[in-house]
Design a protein around this motif. Structure first.
Motif, short mmCIF file in Angstrom:
data_model
loop_
_atom_site.label_atom_id
_atom_site.label_comp_id
_atom_site.label_asym_id
_atom_site.label_seq_id
_atom_site.Cartn_x
_atom_site.Cartn_y
_atom_site.Cartn_z
N VAL A 188 -3.77 2.98 -7.96
CA VAL A 188 -3.13 2.01 -6.78
C VAL A 188 -1.91 2.67 -6.50
O VAL A 188 -1.14 2.71 -7.17
CB VAL A 188 -3.13 0.76 -7.49
CG1 VAL A 188 -2.65 -0.36 -6.45
CG2 VAL A 188 -4.20 0.13 -8.17
N ARG A 189 -1.96 2.64 -5.05
CA ARG A 189 -0.83 3.06 -4.42
C ARG A 189 0.47 1.83 -4.21
O ARG A 189 -0.24 0.75 -3.74
CB ARG A 189 -1.08 3.71 -2.96
CG ARG A 189 -1.56 5.05 -2.88
CD ARG A 189 -1.12 6.21 -3.25
NE ARG A 189 -1.84 7.33 -3.26
CZ ARG A 189 -1.83 8.15 -1.83
NH1 ARG A 189 -0.90 7.79 -1.16
NH2 ARG A 189 -2.42 9.08 -2.04
N TYR A 190 1.61 2.15 -4.37
CA TYR A 190 2.58 0.96 -4.03
C TYR A 190 3.56 1.23 -3.04
O TYR A 190 4.26 2.55 -3.07
CB TYR A 190 3.40 0.93 -5.47
CG TYR A 190 2.36 -0.08 -6.43
CD1 TYR A 190 2.40 -1.31 -6.61
CD2 TYR A 190 1.36 0.77 -7.35
CE1 TYR A 190 1.73 -1.77 -7.60
CE2 TYR A 190 0.64 0.46 -8.25
CZ TYR A 190 0.72 -1.12 -8.41
OH TYR A 190 -0.09 -1.91 -9.29
N TYR A 191 3.95 0.55 -2.26
CA TYR A 191 4.85 0.60 -1.22
C TYR A 191 5.60 -0.63 -1.11
O TYR A 191 5.27 -2.03 -1.49
CB TYR A 191 4.17 0.68 0.16
CG TYR A 191 3.12 1.81 0.20
CD1 TYR A 191 3.51 3.26 0.70
CD2 TYR A 191 1.78 1.62 -0.23
CE1 TYR A 191 2.59 4.37 0.72
CE2 TYR A 191 0.82 2.54 0.18
CZ TYR A 191 1.10 3.88 0.50
OH TYR A 191 0.54 4.91 0.66
N SER A 192 6.76 -0.56 -0.22
CA SER A 192 7.61 -1.83 0.01
C SER A 192 8.66 -1.54 1.15
O SER A 192 8.76 -0.29 1.39
CB SER A 192 8.71 -2.25 -0.96
OG SER A 192 9.42 -1.36 -1.80
N TRP A 193 8.95 -2.67 2.00
CA TRP A 193 10.01 -2.60 3.00
C TRP A 193 10.65 -3.90 3.08
O TRP A 193 10.06 -5.01 2.57
CB TRP A 193 9.44 -2.27 4.36
CG TRP A 193 8.67 -3.02 5.02
CD1 TRP A 193 9.08 -4.03 5.80
CD2 TRP A 193 7.62 -3.04 5.57
NE1 TRP A 193 8.30 -4.78 6.52
CE2 TRP A 193 7.18 -4.16 6.45
CE3 TRP A 193 6.22 -2.32 5.02
CZ2 TRP A 193 5.87 -4.49 6.99
CZ3 TRP A 193 5.01 -2.52 5.61
CH2 TRP A 193 4.80 -3.68 6.45
N GLY A 230 7.56 0.70 -5.65
CA GLY A 230 6.91 1.81 -5.32
C GLY A 230 7.76 2.73 -4.67
O GLY A 230 8.83 2.96 -4.54
N ALA A 231 6.96 3.37 -3.46
CA ALA A 231 7.60 4.24 -2.36
C ALA A 231 8.35 3.09 -1.60
O ALA A 231 7.72 2.47 -0.83
CB ALA A 231 6.58 4.96 -1.97
N VAL A 232 9.60 3.37 -1.33
CA VAL A 232 10.42 2.34 -0.30
C VAL A 232 10.34 3.08 0.94
O VAL A 232 11.16 4.01 1.14
CB VAL A 232 11.86 2.17 -0.86
CG1 VAL A 232 12.57 1.39 0.17
CG2 VAL A 232 11.74 1.50 -2.37
N VAL A 273 -0.73 -1.61 -2.94
CA VAL A 273 -0.01 -2.94 -2.78
C VAL A 273 1.17 -2.58 -2.11
O VAL A 273 1.94 -1.53 -2.27
CB VAL A 273 0.42 -3.33 -4.43
CG1 VAL A 273 1.40 -4.46 -4.49
CG2 VAL A 273 -0.98 -3.88 -4.98
N THR A 274 1.42 -3.53 -0.98
CA THR A 274 2.53 -3.33 -0.41
C THR A 274 3.50 -4.64 -0.23
O THR A 274 2.91 -5.64 -0.10
CB THR A 274 2.21 -3.10 1.20
OG1 THR A 274 1.42 -1.88 1.39
CG2 THR A 274 3.60 -2.82 2.01
N SER A 275 4.61 -4.63 -0.71
CA SER A 275 5.48 -5.67 -0.80
C SER A 275 6.36 -5.81 0.39
O SER A 275 6.97 -4.88 0.74
CB SER A 275 6.46 -5.50 -2.13
OG SER A 275 7.38 -6.42 -2.06
N VAL A 276 6.54 -6.87 1.41
CA VAL A 276 7.39 -7.09 2.25
C VAL A 276 8.30 -8.26 1.80
O VAL A 276 7.92 -9.27 1.76
CB VAL A 276 6.47 -7.52 3.62
CG1 VAL A 276 7.57 -7.79 4.76
CG2 VAL A 276 5.37 -6.29 3.69
N SER A 277 9.61 -7.79 1.98
CA SER A 277 10.59 -8.70 1.59
C SER A 277 10.29 -9.22 0.11
O SER A 277 10.56 -10.52 -0.06
CB SER A 277 10.99 -9.71 2.50
OG SER A 277 11.36 -9.13 3.90
N GLY A 278 9.84 -8.49 -0.71
CA GLY A 278 9.33 -9.20 -1.88
C GLY A 278 10.27 -9.42 -3.01
O GLY A 278 11.28 -8.65 -3.20
N THR A 279 9.90 -10.16 -4.08
CA THR A 279 10.80 -10.56 -5.16
C THR A 279 10.77 -9.78 -6.36
O THR A 279 10.75 -10.36 -7.60
CB THR A 279 10.43 -12.01 -5.36
OG1 THR A 279 9.52 -12.22 -5.62
CG2 THR A 279 11.03 -13.11 -4.23
#
Length: 307
Positions: free
Chosen positions: A218-223, A264-266, A126-132
């Motif tokens: 599940v891997r978690y990422y964000s930017w 997750g991993a920022v 799961v990758t969050s982009v400008s996520g809430t």
């Protein structure tokens, strides 16, 4: 919660695969398909305009299999998550893949996290982009100005719900449920906190910290970005510079605060991008940072991680 009752053919029509592009290389060739999940008032393609402007085609040209999805433009994150889950099931059936890499923009953060929570075996990342992850002070302001049960609230709900229905119609998915009050509740800081209690995977335990990078396999990422005016010719820059006032000087992209976007991993939280730049809108006018390259680099990151 019951899933939306779409027929198989109708559901497949809501899922868009990037138009075939001859792969120039395998730089972005992930093991599992990449599935893009839009945010509030979002679409896949509407009136000939792609939400993820230029991104799917670029990923595919570098070897990725990419699918765009379409859920209710305006509704709660749980309802949208159920709709997304049904489309993930269809993508898995179409491709024969066992899992997908989910990428969610804005409210798509919560939709993708919902899918990963209820069906972790179907999700590689799961990758969050400008996520809430932490909600938005902008939603707080609207909720405060239009409290439940008031005439103002009824007007806001009618306008937002109506706008969502129009977007759904233009994207060829008319008939999806639209609920302005539900989405407002999901995106306030309190609503996000409630969502995080039910779906805590990847959520930082401390403000501005990083969350667990892997939960239930599940891997978690964000930017995210922390700019509002990035090009000077993008008409959304001015609007986002106004909504940024809700953050009272703390770093934000015009709609989401830097720390509130972490999951997750920022990878990075301070790109010179605003909230719409991170999906390469308005029509690719995004200033000096190339958002398309960020998706390409992240696909390579997923590839190297065996995802």
């Amino acid at each position: 919660m019951n899933r939306p009752l779409f027929g198989a053919m109708a559901l497949a029509a809501l899922i868009g695969a990037a138009a075939p592009v001859a792969a120039a290389d395998t730089y972005a060739a992930t093991k599992y398909p990449i599935v893009l999940a839009h945010g509030l008032l979002g679409w896949d393609t509407a009136a000939g305009i792609d939400y993820w402007y230029g991104i799917p085609g670029d990923l595919q040209s570098h070897g990725a299999k990419v699918y765009t999805t379409k859920v209710s433009a305006v509704n709660s994150s749980e309802v949208r998550g159920e709709q997304l889950l049904q489309q993930v099931d269809t993508i898995l059936a179409i491709t024969g893949a066992s899992k997908v890499n989910l990428v969610g923009h804005s409210q798509g953060n919560q939709s993708t996290r919902y899918v990963a929570a209820v069906a972790p075996g179907k999700v590689a990342s799961v990758t969050s982009v400008s996520g809430t992850t932490g909600g938005s002070p902008v939603a707080d302001l609207i909720a405060g100005a239009a409290p439940a049960g008031t005439f103002t609230n009824a007007v806001v709900n009618a306008v937002v719900s109506g706008l969502g229905s129009i977007i759904d119609l233009l994207s060829g998915s008319g008939g999806l449920p639209s609920d302005g009050n539900a989405v407002l509740t999901s995106l306030t800081t309190q609503g996000a906190a409630n969502f995080n209690k039910n779906f805590p995977a990847g959520v930082p335990p401390t403000r501005c910290g990083q969350g667990a990078s892997m939960v239930n396999g599940v891997r978690y990422y964000s930017w995210s970005g922390t700019s509002q005016i990035t090009s000077g010719i993008d008409p959304s820059d001015s609007a986002l510079s106004l909504t940024a006032l809700a953050f009272k000087g703390t770093p934000n992209d015009g709609l989401v605060g830097q720390c509130d976007s972490y999951l997750g991993a920022v990878i990075r939280g301070d790109y010179a991008l605003n909230h719409l730049d991170t999906i390469n809108q308005f029509f690719g006018v995004a200033g000096f940072t190339d958002p398309v390259a960020l998706y390409r680099q992240h696909a390579n990151r997923l590839k190297l991680a065996g995802l």
